[in-house]
Design a protein around this motif. Structure first.
Motif, PDB file in Angstrom:
ATOM      1  N   ASN A 108      -7.710   7.480  -1.696  1.00 19.39           N
ATOM      2  CA  ASN A 108      -8.263   6.158  -1.380  1.00 19.39           C
ATOM      3  C   ASN A 108      -7.721   5.633  -0.048  1.00 19.39           C
ATOM      4  O   ASN A 108      -7.260   4.496   0.070  1.00 19.39           O
ATOM      5  CB  ASN A 108      -7.941   5.158  -2.502  1.00 19.39           C
ATOM      6  CG  ASN A 108      -8.771   3.885  -2.391  1.00 19.39           C
ATOM      7  OD1 ASN A 108      -9.881   3.891  -1.877  1.00 19.39           O
ATOM      8  ND2 ASN A 108      -8.218   2.781  -2.867  1.00 19.39           N
ATOM      9  N   VAL A 109      -7.805   6.468   0.981  1.00 19.69           N
ATOM     10  CA  VAL A 109      -7.277   6.118   2.296  1.00 19.69           C
ATOM     11  C   VAL A 109      -8.147   5.054   2.953  1.00 19.69           C
ATOM     12  O   VAL A 109      -9.372   5.153   2.962  1.00 19.69           O
ATOM     13  CB  VAL A 109      -7.208   7.369   3.199  1.00 19.69           C
ATOM     14  CG1 VAL A 109      -6.738   6.997   4.604  1.00 19.69           C
ATOM     15  CG2 VAL A 109      -6.277   8.410   2.574  1.00 19.69           C
ATOM     16  N   ARG A 153       0.827  -1.206   0.000  1.00 23.03           N
ATOM     17  CA  ARG A 153       0.000   0.000   0.000  1.00 23.03           C
ATOM     18  C   ARG A 153       0.861   1.254   0.000  1.00 23.03           C
ATOM     19  O   ARG A 153       2.032   1.222   0.388  1.00 23.03           O
ATOM     20  CB  ARG A 153      -0.929   0.005   1.228  1.00 23.03           C
ATOM     21  CG  ARG A 153      -1.968  -1.113   1.201  1.00 23.03           C
ATOM     22  CD  ARG A 153      -2.781  -1.145   2.490  1.00 23.03           C
ATOM     23  NE  ARG A 153      -3.789  -2.196   2.451  1.00 23.03           N
ATOM     24  CZ  ARG A 153      -5.014  -2.032   1.976  1.00 23.03           C
ATOM     25  NH1 ARG A 153      -5.397  -0.852   1.514  1.00 23.03           N
ATOM     26  NH2 ARG A 153      -5.869  -3.041   1.968  1.00 23.03           N
ATOM     27  N   THR A 154       0.263   2.351  -0.412  1.00 25.09           N
ATOM     28  CA  THR A 154       0.952   3.636  -0.439  1.00 25.09           C
ATOM     29  C   THR A 154       0.817   4.327   0.912  1.00 25.09           C
ATOM     30  O   THR A 154      -0.252   4.333   1.508  1.00 25.09           O
ATOM     31  CB  THR A 154       0.356   4.557  -1.524  1.00 25.09           C
ATOM     32  OG1 THR A 154       0.434   3.891  -2.779  1.00 25.09           O
ATOM     33  CG2 THR A 154       1.102   5.869  -1.590  1.00 25.09           C
ATOM     34  N   LEU A 155       1.910   4.906   1.381  1.00 20.75           N
ATOM     35  CA  LEU A 155       1.886   5.696   2.612  1.00 20.75           C
ATOM     36  C   LEU A 155       1.747   7.172   2.253  1.00 20.75           C
ATOM     37  O   LEU A 155       2.501   7.690   1.427  1.00 20.75           O
ATOM     38  CB  LEU A 155       3.178   5.494   3.411  1.00 20.75           C
ATOM     39  CG  LEU A 155       3.485   4.083   3.923  1.00 20.75           C
ATOM     40  CD1 LEU A 155       4.830   4.074   4.633  1.00 20.75           C
ATOM     41  CD2 LEU A 155       2.392   3.602   4.867  1.00 20.75           C
ATOM     42  N   HIS A 156       0.786   7.846   2.855  1.00 19.84           N
ATOM     43  CA  HIS A 156       0.628   9.286   2.688  1.00 19.84           C
ATOM     44  C   HIS A 156       0.843   9.946   4.051  1.00 19.84           C
ATOM     45  O   HIS A 156       0.315   9.476   5.062  1.00 19.84           O
ATOM     46  CB  HIS A 156      -0.777   9.632   2.190  1.00 19.84           C
ATOM     47  CG  HIS A 156      -1.133   9.007   0.878  1.00 19.84           C
ATOM     48  ND1 HIS A 156      -0.655   9.469  -0.334  1.00 19.84           N
ATOM     49  CD2 HIS A 156      -1.934   7.942   0.585  1.00 19.84           C
ATOM     50  CE1 HIS A 156      -1.143   8.726  -1.312  1.00 19.84           C
ATOM     51  NE2 HIS A 156      -1.913   7.792  -0.785  1.00 19.84           N
ATOM     52  N   VAL A 172     -11.974  20.134   6.558  1.00 25.63           N
ATOM     53  CA  VAL A 172     -12.186  20.551   5.169  1.00 25.63           C
ATOM     54  C   VAL A 172     -11.500  19.576   4.210  1.00 25.63           C
ATOM     55  O   VAL A 172     -12.069  19.192   3.180  1.00 25.63           O
ATOM     56  CB  VAL A 172     -11.649  21.982   4.948  1.00 25.63           C
ATOM     57  CG1 VAL A 172     -11.778  22.377   3.482  1.00 25.63           C
ATOM     58  CG2 VAL A 172     -12.396  22.974   5.837  1.00 25.63           C
ATOM     59  N   PHE A 173     -10.290  19.158   4.593  1.00 26.43           N
ATOM     60  CA  PHE A 173      -9.486  18.322   3.697  1.00 26.43           C
ATOM     61  C   PHE A 173     -10.178  17.010   3.344  1.00 26.43           C
ATOM     62  O   PHE A 173     -10.159  16.569   2.189  1.00 26.43           O
ATOM     63  CB  PHE A 173      -8.127  18.055   4.335  1.00 26.43           C
ATOM     64  CG  PHE A 173      -7.167  17.286   3.469  1.00 26.43           C
ATOM     65  CD1 PHE A 173      -6.985  17.612   2.132  1.00 26.43           C
ATOM     66  CD2 PHE A 173      -6.447  16.231   3.990  1.00 26.43           C
ATOM     67  CE1 PHE A 173      -6.102  16.901   1.329  1.00 26.43           C
ATOM     68  CE2 PHE A 173      -5.566  15.506   3.199  1.00 26.43           C
ATOM     69  CZ  PHE A 173      -5.394  15.840   1.871  1.00 26.43           C
ATOM     70  N   VAL A 174     -10.818  16.361   4.332  1.00 27.90           N
ATOM     71  CA  VAL A 174     -11.425  15.045   4.062  1.00 27.90           C
ATOM     72  C   VAL A 174     -12.596  15.139   3.084  1.00 27.90           C
ATOM     73  O   VAL A 174     -13.026  14.121   2.542  1.00 27.90           O
ATOM     74  CB  VAL A 174     -11.904  14.360   5.361  1.00 27.90           C
ATOM     75  CG1 VAL A 174     -10.737  14.055   6.273  1.00 27.90           C
ATOM     76  CG2 VAL A 174     -12.962  15.192   6.077  1.00 27.90           C
ATOM     77  N   LEU A 187     -11.555  11.733  10.255  1.00 29.21           N
ATOM     78  CA  LEU A 187     -11.316  10.529   9.470  1.00 29.21           C
ATOM     79  C   LEU A 187     -12.346   9.462   9.810  1.00 29.21           C
ATOM     80  O   LEU A 187     -12.931   8.837   8.924  1.00 29.21           O
ATOM     81  CB  LEU A 187      -9.898  10.023   9.719  1.00 29.21           C
ATOM     82  CG  LEU A 187      -8.788  10.965   9.237  1.00 29.21           C
ATOM     83  CD1 LEU A 187      -7.470  10.647   9.933  1.00 29.21           C
ATOM     84  CD2 LEU A 187      -8.625  10.881   7.733  1.00 29.21           C
ATOM     85  N   ARG A 188     -12.583   9.277  11.106  1.00 33.54           N
ATOM     86  CA  ARG A 188     -13.587   8.279  11.515  1.00 33.54           C
ATOM     87  C   ARG A 188     -14.980   8.666  11.009  1.00 33.54           C
ATOM     88  O   ARG A 188     -15.788   7.801  10.688  1.00 33.54           O
ATOM     89  CB  ARG A 188     -13.596   8.140  13.037  1.00 33.54           C
ATOM     90  CG  ARG A 188     -12.309   7.575  13.618  1.00 33.54           C
ATOM     91  CD  ARG A 188     -12.446   7.253  15.096  1.00 33.54           C
ATOM     92  NE  ARG A 188     -11.170   6.831  15.668  1.00 33.54           N
ATOM     93  CZ  ARG A 188     -10.413   7.590  16.454  1.00 33.54           C
ATOM     94  NH1 ARG A 188     -10.833   8.802  16.790  1.00 33.54           N
ATOM     95  NH2 ARG A 188      -9.261   7.146  16.913  1.00 33.54           N
ATOM     96  N   ALA A 189     -15.244   9.965  10.954  1.00 38.98           N
ATOM     97  CA  ALA A 189     -16.568  10.426  10.520  1.00 38.98           C
ATOM     98  C   ALA A 189     -16.857  10.068   9.069  1.00 38.98           C
ATOM     99  O   ALA A 189     -18.019   9.960   8.677  1.00 38.98           O
ATOM    100  CB  ALA A 189     -16.689  11.932  10.717  1.00 38.98           C
ATOM    101  N   VAL A 190     -15.802   9.900   8.261  1.00 38.12           N
ATOM    102  CA  VAL A 190     -16.008   9.503   6.861  1.00 38.12           C
ATOM    103  C   VAL A 190     -15.715   8.020   6.667  1.00 38.12           C
ATOM    104  O   VAL A 190     -15.495   7.559   5.548  1.00 38.12           O
ATOM    105  CB  VAL A 190     -15.149  10.367   5.900  1.00 38.12           C
ATOM    106  CG1 VAL A 190     -15.609  11.806   5.936  1.00 38.12           C
ATOM    107  CG2 VAL A 190     -13.660  10.258   6.205  1.00 38.12           C
TER     108      VAL A 190
END
Length: 321
Positions: free
Chosen positions: A83-84, A52-55, A72-74, A267-270
């Motif tokens: 595709n996190v 997997r890719t690390l961001h 805002v970012f998410v 992050l959890r919210a999405v």
């Protein structure tokens, strides 16, 4: 933070004879950000290829709620196109050999109470004064606060994230020493445990206001609903991978709900599982404090931990079908 309270300049990153690095952000969160980058650099230098890719993201405003940062970012296409599937975020130092592992967060409610009443000269005994209403509400708030303190005292296995905290942070009203003002207002910062029914919590606040007297009401400036916690079971392959490598490293983990707020909630919210972990143990908790420090050995050892952790979680197979 007060610079004159520091033994060394807070932005000098001074290291003493014991290897303690004194710096603003040594625990929260410059250290962890650098540890991620150093771990990734080491993996690249060894020619490690991951499934997997690390961001790595560095976004603003986390300390003031993240509403102009991760929140805002998410929602952007840029983030969605990454595709996190899983995220690692900050944790907190531990004073014992056990590492804190955060899988959820409480809901933040910042409640403004309004207490209007009769105004007049300070020499009178008027009825229905704002101060009486404030006194009633403060009594209810601190009685409730005591119940949460008792929960922690009665159950040593509970942590701060398991209870609801309430603290009065601002009081406003009055301009003259001898005049009863027409209104007092005050703010209660509330961090609500995931086990609490938010509708019943709001009903409790309304009941307090009704009991306090005529015209008393409240408004919630920041009202977050509960966000489901990240699952720590076999349904979450990233948790299983994380647990496998930390077990192999011999790390003792204490899963718990984070007492404050981090960007993980967005992050959890999405729908993205997120874990908060800082590889800092046997260290006094000094985030945002004077003489914040991190020992050099703890810092370097944390980089090695991240090397193994990142390799393990980035090798999780695609199972969505």
């Amino acid at each position: 933070m007060q610079e004159d309270k520091w033994t060394y300049k807070p932005f000098s990153a001074h290291m003493d004879e014991q290897g303690n690095i004194y710096a603003r952000g040594a625990q929260d969160m410059k250290s962890v950000g650098i540890q991620y980058l150093e771990a990734i650099r080491w993996l690249m230098s060894k020619g490690v290829t991951l499934r997997r890719t690390l961001h790595v993201t560095f976004v603003p405003d986390e300390e003031i709620g993240g509403k102009d940062g991760m929140a805002v970012f998410v929602k952007t296409n840029l983030f969605k196109n990454l595709n996190v599937c899983f995220a690692l975020d900050e944790g907190m130092a531990s004073e014992t050999d056990v590492f804190a592992l955060y899988y959820g967060e409480r809901s933040i409610w910042q409640v403004m109470f309004y207490c209007p009443g009769h105004t007049g000269h300070g020499s009178l005994l008027l009825e229905n004064t704002p101060g009486e209403k404030v006194a009633y509400l403060l009594k209810k708030i601190y009685e409730f606060r005591k119940t949460q303190q008792d929960k922690l005292t009665d159950n040593p296995d509970m942590t701060l994230g398991d209870v609801t905290t309430v603290n009065v942070t601002k009081l406003n009203g009055g301009v003259q020493n001898n005049v009863i003002p027409p209104e007092f207002t005050f703010v209660m910062d509330s961090r609500i445990a995931l086990s609490v029914d938010l509708q019943k919590y709001e009903e409790m606040l309304n009941r307090w206001c009704q009991e306090a007297g005529q015209g008393v009401h409240f408004k919630v400036d920041k009202k977050q609903m509960h966000i489901p916690a990240t699952k720590l079971d076999a349904t979450n392959p990233f948790w299983m991978a994380f647990k496998e490598v930390t077990d192999r490293l011999g790390l003792k983990l204490k899963p718990q709900v984070f007492p404050g707020g981090t960007d993980s909630r967005y992050l959890r919210a999405v729908g993205i599982p997120a874990l908060g972990f800082s590889p800092i143990n046997n260290t006094p908790i000094l985030l945002h404090d004077n003489d914040e420090f991190l020992n050099r050995c703890t810092f370097v050892r944390g980089i090695r931990y991240y090397c193994d952790i990142l390799q393990q979680v980035a090798e999780v197979e695609e199972r969505s079908g």
